[in-house]
Structures are given as structure tokens and as C-alpha cells.
Design an enzyme around this catalytic site. Structure first.
Site, PDB file in Angstrom:
ATOM      1  NE  ARG A  30      -2.884  -3.844  -1.132  1.00 12.89           N
ATOM      2  CZ  ARG A  30      -2.258  -4.648  -0.294  1.00 12.89           C
ATOM      3  NH1 ARG A  30      -0.944  -4.640  -0.238  1.00 12.89           N
ATOM      4  NH2 ARG A  30      -2.922  -5.473   0.494  1.00 12.89           N
TER       5      ARG A  30
ATOM      6  CE  LYS B  89      -3.064  -6.870   7.936  1.00 16.90           C
ATOM      7  NZ  LYS B  89      -2.917  -7.953   7.009  1.00 16.90           N
TER       8      LYS B  89
ATOM      9  CE1 TYR C 277      -7.434  -3.355  -3.061  1.00 16.02           C
ATOM     10  CE2 TYR C 277      -5.692  -4.704  -4.002  1.00 16.02           C
ATOM     11  CZ  TYR C 277      -6.106  -3.541  -3.376  1.00 16.02           C
ATOM     12  OH  TYR C 277      -5.184  -2.562  -3.083  1.00 16.02           O
TER      13      TYR C 277
ATOM     14  NE  ARG D 274      -3.545  -2.016   2.878  1.00 20.48           N
ATOM     15  CZ  ARG D 274      -3.192  -3.196   3.398  1.00 20.48           C
ATOM     16  NH1 ARG D 274      -1.967  -3.394   3.818  1.00 20.48           N
ATOM     17  NH2 ARG D 274      -4.083  -4.166   3.501  1.00 20.48           N
TER      18      ARG D 274
ATOM     19  CG  HIS E 282      -5.702   1.080  -3.172  1.00 22.37           C
ATOM     20  ND1 HIS E 282      -5.127   0.111  -2.395  1.00 22.37           N
ATOM     21  CD2 HIS E 282      -6.302   1.926  -2.311  1.00 22.37           C
ATOM     22  CE1 HIS E 282      -5.385   0.341  -1.131  1.00 22.37           C
ATOM     23  NE2 HIS E 282      -6.091   1.450  -1.052  1.00 22.37           N
TER      24      HIS E 282
ATOM     25  CG  HIS F 251      -7.763  -9.513   0.289  1.00 23.38           C
ATOM     26  ND1 HIS F 251      -7.601  -9.408  -1.071  1.00 23.38           N
ATOM     27  CD2 HIS F 251      -7.561  -8.259   0.773  1.00 23.38           C
ATOM     28  CE1 HIS F 251      -7.319  -8.162  -1.393  1.00 23.38           C
ATOM     29  NE2 HIS F 251      -7.286  -7.446  -0.285  1.00 23.38           N
TER      30      HIS F 251
END
Length: 195
Positions: free
Chosen positions: A142, A64, A174, A40, A139, A165
Site C-alpha cells: 500500500r 476500517k 505514511y 490494505r 503495508h 487520511h
């Protein structure tokens, strides 16, 4: 907040890298660092030269949001990140003229501070505009990493582990794999219903 997509086309990745490299070597490294590590932006910006220079791996403490009833509670996990040869090459050239305690992505404002997330967004947005890419954001780096790792071996479990995840469908959503399949389904229907 807009939903951003990965850069799926390798030629577009090369085009963005080249554009940024011609403009600013720091920004080129930032782009490459993101797509080669899958971190990130909030985990990339605090990296200093001493963390990565002349190393094969580095360790990052990811912060996170904890998925619990408590809002804004945080926890940390240390993650081992390999430095791939292409990134190592870029780092060795870029880091020659900076001090060990300098941030890699140093701002021109103030003393030894990293650039901001907003500045990263502006850098990416400008490069995307110049290279004809839409749906860009911080993002994107990533997601680009994840999308191309997935395309290489279709190993969603590996990516799920890398990204932290909780379920495979979250990882696929994602990185935009589900969206690509949905878009293709619409395109196929359009071809079928030509009247």
C-alpha cells in the site's frame, strides 16, 4: 510493531515481482495487486475471481477503524478501484484455471479459504530478503502504491482522499516521504561536516 517503508526503487519492485513470479504465480499476483490498487491486505484477501476477472473496475467494501471515542467500532465504505491494464493482464492469465467463487489468493489449507495475513507477511519477507530489501511488511504494498503515485504528481490531496487520511502530513508520513527527507537532511549534514 516495526515501521515499514515503501519500495522506492522501481528496479527493486521489478526484482521482487520477478522473484515471486518464478516461485509462485499467486504470490506474484498478490504483490502486483497490492501495488496497483493501494488496498490494505485485509481488503485484498477476501477478493474472489468473480469480483475482478474481465472487469475494468471493481468495488470493495473497506472496513476500517472508526476514529472516535468508541474503541473497535467499525464502519464500511464502498470504494471504486480501477484495474490497470498490467494488472488486468496478470488477472486474465492467472484466473483461467480457477472457479468464479474461488478466492484469488487461495490457501492450500482447507476448502477455498484465502491465505492469512501472516502468510502474506512471510511471502513478502522472503522475497525482500532475497532481493536485499529491509523494513518490509504487509503495508509495504500500500505504501509503495502511495509513494509512486505521489512521486508522479506530488498531489498529496489525491492520496489523502484515496487512503482516507484526515490530514496531508499523515499521508506524507505514511508513504515515507517525510522519512526520506529526514534521512536526506542527515546525509547532507554528514557531507557538510567532513572533518
Amino acid at each position: 510493531m516495526n515501521f515499514v517503508q515503501p519500495i522506492r526503487d522501481i528496479e527493486k519492485i521489478v526484482e521482487v515481482k520477478k522473484y515471486l513470479g518464478n516461485k509462485n504465480k499467486r504470490d506474484e499476483l498478490l504483490f502486483c495487486f497490492g501495488i496497483y490498487t493501494g488496498l490494505r491486505i485485509s481488503d485484498i484477501l477476501p477478493v474472489k475471481k468473480k469480483d475482478v476477472y474481465n472487469k475494468d473496475v471493481f468495488f470493495v467494501v473497506e472496513i476500517k477503524t472508526k476514529k472516535s471515542r468508541k474503541k473497535n467500532s467499525k464502519y464500511t465504505t464502498k470504494r471504486r478501484i480501477p484495474i490497470v491494464p498490467e494488472l488486468k493482464k496478470l488477472l486474465s492469465v492467472y484466473c483461467q484455471n480457477i472457479k468464479d467463487d474461488d478466492y484469488l489468493f487461495k490457501s492450500r489449507q482447507g476448502k477455498n479459504q484465502p491465505i492469512t495475513r501472516v502468510r502474506v507477511y512471510d511471502i513478502l519477507r522472503e522475497a525482500a530478503h532475497e532481493c536485499g530489501i529491509t523494513e518490509i511488511g504487509t503495508h509495504t504494498l500500500r505504501k509503495t502504491f502511495g509513494y509512486h503515485i505521489y512521486q508522479e504528481g506530488k498531489d498529496v490531496a489525491l492520496l489523502q482522499e484515496i487512503f482516507g487520511h484526515s490530514a496531508p502530513y499523515i499521508t506524507l508520513r505514511y508513504i515515507g516521504v517525510n522519512q526520506k527527507a529526514i534521512d536526506q537532511a542527515y546525509n547532507n549534514l554528514n557531507k557538510k561536516f567532513k572533518f
